[in-house]
Motif scaffolding. Structure first.
Motif, PDB file in Angstrom:
ATOM      1  N   ILE A   1      51.565  53.698  64.290  1.00 18.88           N
ATOM      2  CA  ILE A   1      52.545  53.813  63.201  1.00 18.88           C
ATOM      3  C   ILE A   1      53.659  52.806  63.438  1.00 18.88           C
TER       4      ILE A   1
ATOM      5  N   ILE B  64      39.953  50.716  59.730  1.00 15.39           N
ATOM      6  CA  ILE B  64      40.435  52.074  59.487  1.00 15.39           C
ATOM      7  C   ILE B  64      39.359  53.082  59.858  1.00 15.39           C
ATOM      8  N   ILE B  65      38.081  52.774  59.510  1.00 19.15           N
ATOM      9  CA  ILE B  65      37.001  53.711  59.820  1.00 19.15           C
ATOM     10  C   ILE B  65      36.864  53.875  61.332  1.00 19.15           C
TER      11      ILE B  65
ATOM     12  N   ASN C 117      52.223  47.696  57.042  1.00 15.43           N
ATOM     13  CA  ASN C 117      51.449  48.722  56.338  1.00 15.43           C
ATOM     14  C   ASN C 117      50.037  48.815  56.886  1.00 15.43           C
TER      15      ASN C 117
ATOM     16  N   PRO D  88      44.899  54.973  61.506  1.00 18.36           N
ATOM     17  CA  PRO D  88      45.388  56.122  62.268  1.00 18.36           C
ATOM     18  C   PRO D  88      45.424  55.767  63.754  1.00 18.36           C
TER      19      PRO D  88
ATOM     20  N   THR E   7      50.242  50.870  59.997  1.00 18.82           N
ATOM     21  CA  THR E   7      50.442  52.281  59.708  1.00 18.82           C
ATOM     22  C   THR E   7      49.196  52.911  59.097  1.00 18.82           C
ATOM     23  N   LEU E   8      48.459  52.127  58.331  1.00 21.45           N
ATOM     24  CA  LEU E   8      47.285  52.666  57.642  1.00 21.45           C
ATOM     25  C   LEU E   8      46.170  53.008  58.625  1.00 21.45           C
TER      26      LEU E   8
ATOM     27  N   ASN F  79      39.764  55.896  62.667  1.00 26.85           N
ATOM     28  CA  ASN F  79      39.638  57.296  62.267  1.00 26.85           C
ATOM     29  C   ASN F  79      38.726  58.054  63.191  1.00 26.85           C
TER      30      ASN F  79
ATOM     31  N   LEU G 212      45.049  48.464  32.526  1.00 24.55           N
ATOM     32  CA  LEU G 212      45.214  49.824  33.042  1.00 24.55           C
ATOM     33  C   LEU G 212      45.183  50.834  31.912  1.00 24.55           C
TER      34      LEU G 212
ATOM     35  N   LEU H 249      43.670  50.504  28.979  1.00 30.38           N
ATOM     36  CA  LEU H 249      42.301  50.638  28.468  1.00 30.38           C
ATOM     37  C   LEU H 249      41.452  51.486  29.400  1.00 30.38           C
ATOM     38  N   LEU H 250      41.573  51.224  30.737  1.00 26.32           N
ATOM     39  CA  LEU H 250      40.746  51.941  31.696  1.00 26.32           C
ATOM     40  C   LEU H 250      41.087  53.418  31.726  1.00 26.32           C
ATOM     41  N   LEU H 251      42.382  53.749  31.582  1.00 28.48           N
ATOM     42  CA  LEU H 251      42.759  55.155  31.675  1.00 28.48           C
ATOM     43  C   LEU H 251      42.461  55.908  30.394  1.00 28.48           C
ATOM     44  N   SER H 252      42.567  55.234  29.219  1.00 24.42           N
ATOM     45  CA  SER H 252      42.348  55.991  27.978  1.00 24.42           C
ATOM     46  C   SER H 252      40.860  56.086  27.671  1.00 24.42           C
ATOM     47  N   GLY H 253      40.145  54.963  27.734  1.00 19.39           N
ATOM     48  CA  GLY H 253      38.713  55.009  27.457  1.00 19.39           C
ATOM     49  C   GLY H 253      38.387  55.227  25.994  1.00 19.39           C
TER      50      GLY H 253
ATOM     51  N   TRP I 238      40.736  43.040  52.742  1.00 19.99           N
ATOM     52  CA  TRP I 238      40.602  44.491  52.579  1.00 19.99           C
ATOM     53  C   TRP I 238      39.337  45.067  53.204  1.00 19.99           C
TER      54      TRP I 238
END
Lengths: 95, 158, 118
Positions: free
Chosen positions: B120, B71-72, B111, B117, B114-115, B75, B14, B16-20, B64
């Motif tokens: 809930i 989810i799509i 979760n 729409p 809830t995710l 929605n 994380l 490494l990925l955030l600093s670059g 996932w």
């Protein structure tokens, strides 16, 4: 096109703020403020692309974290009137 | 031990990925801080199967995409309800079984509900969840138990 | 070129869904139904806007940061919604319902009574 996207997000932000002001219960307001935070995060990211400054995304990332913690903290505060561990007689426990 | 090393490695990735920026000074600072955070987490005793559920990793790869597709679809349903001039909602509060064995599995299931729409999770107790649904259609979708079955598969037998 | 088109389409969809979720939060009648509208803004509006921006950025560190935002929001938003729903029930907000299918309502009423006592 990014201008159109940011305009759409700003319109959505105004509508959300209207609900935050109207909201009959405290929970409506918290919900509206949470959604407003998500929109603000998106606006920051789009502005980063619009002005060609990718550093804005770091701010957006931090904003997402703060938005989440702030919502939970506000709810916990209204529920228990303090932010520490639940007391013995707080029967609901953690949120 | 594997979990602690995994946490330290994940934190370093994380960083490494955030600093670059790949300079020796910054990389060594990253190694020191990720090891420090892993040590703190070890002292707080939060690195267990709940705090860092690494065993679910491989199964999440199939779960996932399926969840994102659900989810799509949900929605689109909710967006159409909001756009239409007459508000065709029929809110339902109902109880549905959650057949996951571990708490992590139940959290995954709640979760996921809830995710999407339109539904809930209001409360979870024991092996049932109380769900608030925007329409009876969305409620029947949860009652049909497809998501429950997928969440059980995701949970696995560990 | 095709990627460019796809990213613009995704950004337009995301902007539209943002407005729809804000309209929904104004139109729907009570807290619990409004949470469903907020769910649109937290999932697909954010997702498609981020996906559109990722396609614009290409394989750079920007894409990774957007993916991290997306990943974090996918864990955080259901947690917030669930905590809010539980707090609203415990705080004594009565949801507007067409059908209440919980035959044995003891559990929910327990939570409400506890909310009143504390």
């Amino acid at each position: 096109m990014f201008i159109a996207a940011s305009a759409a997000i700003i319109v959505a932000m105004i509508l959300t703020l209207t609900r935050a002001m109207l909201g009959p219960t405290i929970y409506d307001r918290i919900l509206a403020v949470n959604l407003f935070g998500t929109k603000a995060l998106l606006l920051i990211a789009v502005m980063g692309f619009l002005t060609d400054r990718p550093e804005f995304l770091d701010i957006a990332l931090v904003y997402a974290l703060i938005n989440f913690i702030a919502t939970i903290a506000i709810m916990k505060f209204f529920r228990f009137a303090h932010l520490g561990h639940p007391h013995e007689n707080d029967s609901l426990g953690d949120l | 031990m594997i979990r602690k090393l995994g946490l330290a490695l994940a934190l370093f990735a994380l960083w490494l990925l955030l600093s670059g920026i790949f300079e020796p000074l910054l990389i060594s600072l990253g190694i020191i801080s990720s090891l420090f955070v892993a040590w703190l987490a070890h002292r707080m005793e939060v690195i267990d199967h709940e705090g860092f559920p690494i065993h679910m990793g491989p199964r999440a790869i199939t779960y996932w995409p399926w969840l994102i597709w659900e989810i799509i679809k949900a929605n689109i349903d909710v967006a159409l309800i909001i756009i239409k001039p007459e508000l065709k909602i029929s809110p339902v509060l109902f109880r549905s079984p959650a057949s996951q064995k571990t708490e992590v599995g139940q959290v995954t299931y709640a979760n996921s509900i809830t995710l999407t729409p339109g539904t809930i999770t209001v409360t979870v107790h024991g092996d049932t969840v109380d769900v608030h649904a925007l329409t009876t259609g969305a409620a029947d979708e949860v009652i049909s138990g497809r998501m429950d079955k997928r969440a059980c598969q995701m949970e696995g037998n560990s | 070129m095709a990627i460019d088109m796809l990213s613009w389409i995704l950004i337009v969809i995301g902007g539209g869904l943002s407005i729809i979720s804000a309209v929904g939060i104004l139109r729907l009648p009570d807290v619990f139904t409004r949470m469903h509208a907020a769910g649109i803004g937290d999932t697909l509006a954010l997702g498609s806007l981020c996906a559109g921006m990722m396609l614009q950025a290409g394989w750079t560190i920007v894409t990774i940061k957007l993916a991290l935002i997306l990943l974090f929001m996918f864990f955080a938003s259901p947690t917030t919604t669930h905590a809010l729903a539980k707090a609203a029930i415990a705080g004594g907000v009565k949801p507007i319902l067409d059908e209440d299918r919980i035959a044995n309502k003891n559990a929910l009423e327990d939570t409400e009574n506890k909310g009143k006592n504390s």
